[in-house]
Design a protein around this motif. Structure first.
Motif, PDB file in Angstrom:
ATOM      1  N   LYS A 272       0.886  -1.012   0.054  1.00 41.15           N
ATOM      2  CA  LYS A 272       0.005  -0.191   0.061  1.00 41.15           C
ATOM      3  C   LYS A 272       0.896   1.338  -0.042  1.00 41.15           C
ATOM      4  CE  LYS A 272      -3.836  -0.177   0.706  1.00 41.15           C
ATOM      5  NZ  LYS A 272      -5.271  -0.192  -0.035  1.00 41.15           N
ATOM      6  N   ARG A 273       0.647   2.011  -0.999  1.00 39.78           N
ATOM      7  CA  ARG A 273       1.237   3.489  -1.154  1.00 39.78           C
ATOM      8  C   ARG A 273       0.608   4.430   0.022  1.00 39.78           C
ATOM      9  NH1 ARG A 273       0.880   5.033  -7.101  1.00 39.78           N
ATOM     10  NH2 ARG A 273      -1.024   4.115  -6.669  1.00 39.78           N
ATOM     11  N   PRO A 274       1.732   5.109   0.673  1.00 40.58           N
ATOM     12  CA  PRO A 274       1.209   6.106   1.385  1.00 40.58           C
ATOM     13  C   PRO A 274       0.452   7.327   0.868  1.00 40.58           C
ATOM     14  CG  PRO A 274       3.481   6.292   1.235  1.00 40.58           C
ATOM     15  CD  PRO A 274       3.156   5.075   0.578  1.00 40.58           C
ATOM     16  N   ALA A 275      -0.482   7.874   1.444  1.00 42.18           N
ATOM     17  CA  ALA A 275      -1.343   8.720   1.047  1.00 42.18           C
ATOM     18  C   ALA A 275      -1.636  10.130   2.037  1.00 42.18           C
ATOM     19  CB  ALA A 275      -2.622   8.187   0.578  1.00 42.18           C
ATOM     20  N   LEU A 276      -1.647  11.163   1.716  1.00 39.42           N
ATOM     21  CA  LEU A 276      -2.167  12.310   2.264  1.00 39.42           C
ATOM     22  C   LEU A 276      -3.635  12.605   2.226  1.00 39.42           C
ATOM     23  CD1 LEU A 276       0.754  14.649   1.424  1.00 39.42           C
ATOM     24  CD2 LEU A 276       0.823  12.820   3.315  1.00 39.42           C
ATOM     25  N   THR A 277      -4.257  13.239   3.416  1.00 40.24           N
ATOM     26  CA  THR A 277      -5.845  13.508   3.501  1.00 40.24           C
ATOM     27  C   THR A 277      -5.573  14.782   3.668  1.00 40.24           C
ATOM     28  OG1 THR A 277      -6.313  10.873   4.082  1.00 40.24           O
ATOM     29  CG2 THR A 277      -8.092  12.726   4.188  1.00 40.24           C
ATOM     30  N   GLY A 278      -6.421  15.710   2.831  1.00 35.24           N
ATOM     31  CA  GLY A 278      -6.405  16.850   2.829  1.00 35.24           C
ATOM     32  C   GLY A 278      -7.656  17.243   3.858  1.00 35.24           C
TER      33      GLY A 278
ATOM     34  N   ASP B  86       2.206  24.672  -1.918  1.00 34.04           N
ATOM     35  CA  ASP B  86       1.414  25.516  -1.325  1.00 34.04           C
ATOM     36  C   ASP B  86      -0.028  25.024  -1.532  1.00 34.04           C
ATOM     37  OD1 ASP B  86       1.363  26.410  -4.142  1.00 34.04           O
ATOM     38  OD2 ASP B  86       1.620  28.451  -3.374  1.00 34.04           O
ATOM     39  N   ARG B  87      -0.377  24.225  -2.364  1.00 34.87           N
ATOM     40  CA  ARG B  87      -1.840  23.929  -2.451  1.00 34.87           C
ATOM     41  C   ARG B  87      -2.480  23.342  -1.476  1.00 34.87           C
ATOM     42  NH1 ARG B  87      -5.141  19.815  -4.405  1.00 34.87           N
ATOM     43  NH2 ARG B  87      -3.273  18.182  -4.571  1.00 34.87           N
ATOM     44  N   VAL B  88      -3.802  23.698  -1.112  1.00 36.83           N
ATOM     45  CA  VAL B  88      -4.382  23.141  -0.196  1.00 36.83           C
ATOM     46  C   VAL B  88      -5.412  22.046  -0.535  1.00 36.83           C
ATOM     47  CG1 VAL B  88      -6.027  23.948   1.797  1.00 36.83           C
ATOM     48  CG2 VAL B  88      -4.081  25.506   1.234  1.00 36.83           C
ATOM     49  N   PRO B  89      -5.026  21.066  -0.391  1.00 35.08           N
ATOM     50  CA  PRO B  89      -6.162  19.721  -0.802  1.00 35.08           C
ATOM     51  C   PRO B  89      -7.567  20.120   0.043  1.00 35.08           C
ATOM     52  CG  PRO B  89      -4.050  18.696  -0.165  1.00 35.08           C
ATOM     53  CD  PRO B  89      -4.069  20.340   0.312  1.00 35.08           C
ATOM     54  N   ALA B  90      -8.401  19.630  -0.873  1.00 32.96           N
ATOM     55  CA  ALA B  90      -9.882  19.859  -0.167  1.00 32.96           C
ATOM     56  C   ALA B  90     -10.049  18.738   0.934  1.00 32.96           C
ATOM     57  CB  ALA B  90     -10.833  19.625  -1.190  1.00 32.96           C
ATOM     58  N   ARG B  91     -10.915  18.875   1.769  1.00 34.11           N
ATOM     59  CA  ARG B  91     -11.410  18.242   2.955  1.00 34.11           C
ATOM     60  C   ARG B  91     -11.492  16.977   2.411  1.00 34.11           C
ATOM     61  NH1 ARG B  91     -12.289  18.282   8.115  1.00 34.11           N
ATOM     62  NH2 ARG B  91     -12.175  20.688   8.208  1.00 34.11           N
ATOM     63  N   GLY B  92     -10.859  15.826   2.770  1.00 31.48           N
ATOM     64  CA  GLY B  92     -11.306  14.344   2.476  1.00 31.48           C
ATOM     65  C   GLY B  92     -10.685  13.816   1.110  1.00 31.48           C
ATOM     66  N   GLU B  93     -10.060  14.953   0.580  1.00 26.43           N
ATOM     67  CA  GLU B  93      -9.251  14.700  -0.797  1.00 26.43           C
ATOM     68  C   GLU B  93      -7.883  13.870  -0.294  1.00 26.43           C
ATOM     69  OE1 GLU B  93      -6.605  16.534  -4.299  1.00 26.43           O
ATOM     70  OE2 GLU B  93      -7.851  17.904  -2.907  1.00 26.43           O
ATOM     71  N   THR B  94      -7.798  12.498  -0.926  1.00 28.70           N
ATOM     72  CA  THR B  94      -6.573  11.628  -0.940  1.00 28.70           C
ATOM     73  C   THR B  94      -5.384  11.957  -2.024  1.00 28.70           C
ATOM     74  OG1 THR B  94      -8.057  10.019  -0.136  1.00 28.70           O
ATOM     75  CG2 THR B  94      -5.906   9.412  -0.935  1.00 28.70           C
ATOM     76  N   VAL B  95      -4.261  12.084  -1.584  1.00 27.36           N
ATOM     77  CA  VAL B  95      -3.179  12.569  -2.444  1.00 27.36           C
ATOM     78  C   VAL B  95      -2.091  11.354  -2.192  1.00 27.36           C
ATOM     79  CG1 VAL B  95      -1.272  14.029  -2.995  1.00 27.36           C
ATOM     80  CG2 VAL B  95      -3.421  14.872  -2.282  1.00 27.36           C
ATOM     81  N   THR B  96      -2.429  10.346  -3.224  1.00 25.18           N
ATOM     82  CA  THR B  96      -1.466   9.164  -3.007  1.00 25.18           C
ATOM     83  C   THR B  96       0.054   9.524  -3.656  1.00 25.18           C
ATOM     84  OG1 THR B  96      -3.321   7.736  -3.822  1.00 25.18           O
ATOM     85  CG2 THR B  96      -1.194   6.856  -3.944  1.00 25.18           C
TER      86      THR B  96
ATOM     87  N   GLY C 211      -8.605  20.852   3.931  1.00 22.74           N
ATOM     88  CA  GLY C 211      -9.445  21.923   3.513  1.00 22.74           C
ATOM     89  C   GLY C 211      -8.682  23.118   3.979  1.00 22.74           C
ATOM     90  N   ALA C 212      -7.710  22.947   5.067  1.00 22.88           N
ATOM     91  CA  ALA C 212      -6.949  24.069   5.387  1.00 22.88           C
ATOM     92  C   ALA C 212      -5.356  23.992   5.350  1.00 22.88           C
ATOM     93  CB  ALA C 212      -7.210  24.330   6.697  1.00 22.88           C
ATOM     94  N   THR C 213      -4.819  22.735   5.431  1.00 18.41           N
ATOM     95  CA  THR C 213      -3.415  22.657   5.579  1.00 18.41           C
ATOM     96  C   THR C 213      -2.714  22.411   4.328  1.00 18.41           C
ATOM     97  OG1 THR C 213      -3.711  21.453   7.527  1.00 18.41           O
ATOM     98  CG2 THR C 213      -1.531  21.347   6.376  1.00 18.41           C
ATOM     99  N   PRO C 214      -1.805  23.348   3.734  1.00 20.79           N
ATOM    100  CA  PRO C 214      -1.002  23.190   2.265  1.00 20.79           C
ATOM    101  C   PRO C 214      -0.290  21.840   2.467  1.00 20.79           C
ATOM    102  CG  PRO C 214      -0.517  25.222   3.621  1.00 20.79           C
ATOM    103  CD  PRO C 214      -1.012  24.421   4.379  1.00 20.79           C
ATOM    104  N   LEU C 215      -0.266  21.344   1.058  1.00 16.56           N
ATOM    105  CA  LEU C 215       0.644  19.888   0.984  1.00 16.56           C
ATOM    106  C   LEU C 215       1.960  19.917   1.857  1.00 16.56           C
ATOM    107  CD1 LEU C 215      -0.035  19.149  -2.897  1.00 16.56           C
ATOM    108  CD2 LEU C 215      -0.395  17.638  -1.147  1.00 16.56           C
ATOM    109  N   PHE C 216       2.593  20.994   1.621  1.00 17.13           N
ATOM    110  CA  PHE C 216       3.860  20.960   2.274  1.00 17.13           C
ATOM    111  C   PHE C 216       3.918  20.747   3.798  1.00 17.13           C
ATOM    112  CE2 PHE C 216       7.288  23.280   4.641  1.00 17.13           C
ATOM    113  CZ  PHE C 216       8.503  22.932   3.892  1.00 17.13           C
ATOM    114  N   ASP C 217       2.805  21.330   4.530  1.00 13.51           N
ATOM    115  CA  ASP C 217       2.888  20.966   5.873  1.00 13.51           C
ATOM    116  C   ASP C 217       2.479  19.453   5.800  1.00 13.51           C
ATOM    117  OD1 ASP C 217       3.829  23.363   6.794  1.00 13.51           O
ATOM    118  OD2 ASP C 217       1.798  24.383   6.522  1.00 13.51           O
ATOM    119  N   LEU C 218       1.444  19.119   4.937  1.00 17.18           N
ATOM    120  CA  LEU C 218       0.824  17.576   5.256  1.00 17.18           C
ATOM    121  C   LEU C 218       1.990  16.609   5.018  1.00 17.18           C
ATOM    122  CD1 LEU C 218      -2.261  17.895   3.122  1.00 17.18           C
ATOM    123  CD2 LEU C 218      -2.203  17.712   5.670  1.00 17.18           C
ATOM    124  N   LEU C 219       3.006  16.902   4.084  1.00 21.02           N
ATOM    125  CA  LEU C 219       4.040  16.195   3.932  1.00 21.02           C
ATOM    126  C   LEU C 219       5.064  16.420   5.217  1.00 21.02           C
ATOM    127  CD1 LEU C 219       5.045  16.916   0.292  1.00 21.02           C
ATOM    128  CD2 LEU C 219       4.539  14.822   1.091  1.00 21.02           C
TER     129      LEU C 219
END
Length: 323
Positions: free
Chosen positions: A175-181, A218-228, A183-191
């Motif tokens: 299973k590849r890791p994934a980030l879940t947005g 700096d993109r902010v994934p939407a709430r519940g958006e999965t970034v594999t 709606g407020a946190t940028p990708l950089f901080d999620l990483l």
């Protein structure tokens, strides 16, 4: 990793203690001699010494594996072989660049370039331009005698089947890791948070951040958006093993066993991929490396140790016990 810290080393010591065998470590704990009951057996690296040399040679050659599986009528991810120019003295070479370009464009300008031998995703690159292809090819030819090109596939999942005695004993999805947005946190901080939570995945996550594949950090994934994250499925790159139910894994076990029989291998880790076109074998590993799997939990460690023991019992099981 220091060799003495390998899980296999501890497993060998425990196994020999339980079986009353003498274990002699050599080559800084990379090679071992197991002796007892009138038998003497060698283990080298993650090769448990149970496969025929021809099967080892085929499993270590991605192009040969693909061709033999195809001849046997089994689905296999194509690996097209290209020899390095240094091999021209032994193999007539018409030149590689034009055939490589033709293959690249035949597959939509999106291919995977990899060493013909080797494991762990080392040297494996996805290339999406002629310039990237050229940059990928040169170091591989400089380091080895050949490379392979494969079409880049939209892999829905990759599964590893561990085969012992030609039978599928364990199947798990990588299973590849994934980030879940949120709606407020940028990708950089999620990483950054994911790296802190899962240090083993740091290499993959940092590579993702630098590759540009994720777009602006700096993109902010939407709430519940999965970034594999990532496209490689190797556990050493931070992917997570998830055990599969034996009943649901039956088609996977059957394909892995058929692939093992086709190349004549007894003990192996066989990687299968599932795409829109169905299941296919992508790689056969003759070495039984279960370090990343065993480190997930005590239960996974126990499963790995049991599989190593089952394999070694093919040599050292006392009379009357199944081998």
């Amino acid at each position: 990793m220091q060799n003495q810290s390998r899980i296999l080393v501890a497993v060998l010591r425990d196994y020999c203690a339980r079986r009353g065998l003498t274990l002699t470590p050599l080559c800084d704990d990379w090679a071992f001699v197991l002796e007892g009951g009138g038998r003497r057996h060698l283990v080298f690296g993650y090769d448990l010494g149970l496969n025929r040399s021809t099967a080892l040679q085929v499993a270590n050659d991605k192009a040969a594996t693909h061709q033999i599986l195809t001849l046997a009528g089994l689905p296999s991810v194509e690996h097209l072989l290209f020899h390095a120019p240094a091999m021209a003295e032994y193999i007539p070479l018409p030149g590689n660049w034009r055939p490589m370009l033709a293959y690249f464009h035949r597959h939509g300008g999106d291919v995977v370039c990899k060493p013909n031998t080797g494991t762990g995703g080392i040297g494996v690159q996805r290339v999406r331009s002629e310039a990237e292809l050229e940059a990928a090819v040169h170091p591989l030819f400089a380091a080895g005698r050949s490379l392979c090109l494969s079409p880049f596939l939209a892999i829905e999942r990759e599964v590893r089947v561990v085969v012992v005695g030609g039978r599928g004993k364990l199947a798990y999805e990588k299973k590849r890791p994934a980030l879940t947005g949120d709606g407020a946190t940028p990708l950089f901080d999620l990483l950054r948070a994911e790296i802190a939570r899962q240090p083993a995945a740091a290499r993959l996550l940092e590579q993702e951040a630098l590759s540009g594949r994720l777009g602006g950090l700096d993109r902010v994934p939407a709430r519940g958006e999965t970034v594999t994250l990532g496209w490689k499925h190797n556990l050493a790159w931070g992917n997570r093993p998830e055990l599969l139910d034996p009943a649901a894994a039956a088609p996977l076990l059957a394909l892995a066993e058929a692939a093992a029989a086709a190349i004549g291998i007894e003990v192996a880790s066989i990687d299968l991929v599932e795409t829109a076109d169905g299941l296919a074998v992508i790689e056969i590993n003759a070495g039984l490396m279960m370090e990343s799997f065993a480190r997930v939990s005590p239960a996974f460690h126990t499963r790995a140790a049991a599989l190593y023991a089952e394999a070694l019992d093919r040599v050292f099981a006392p009379a009357g016990e199944p081998r």
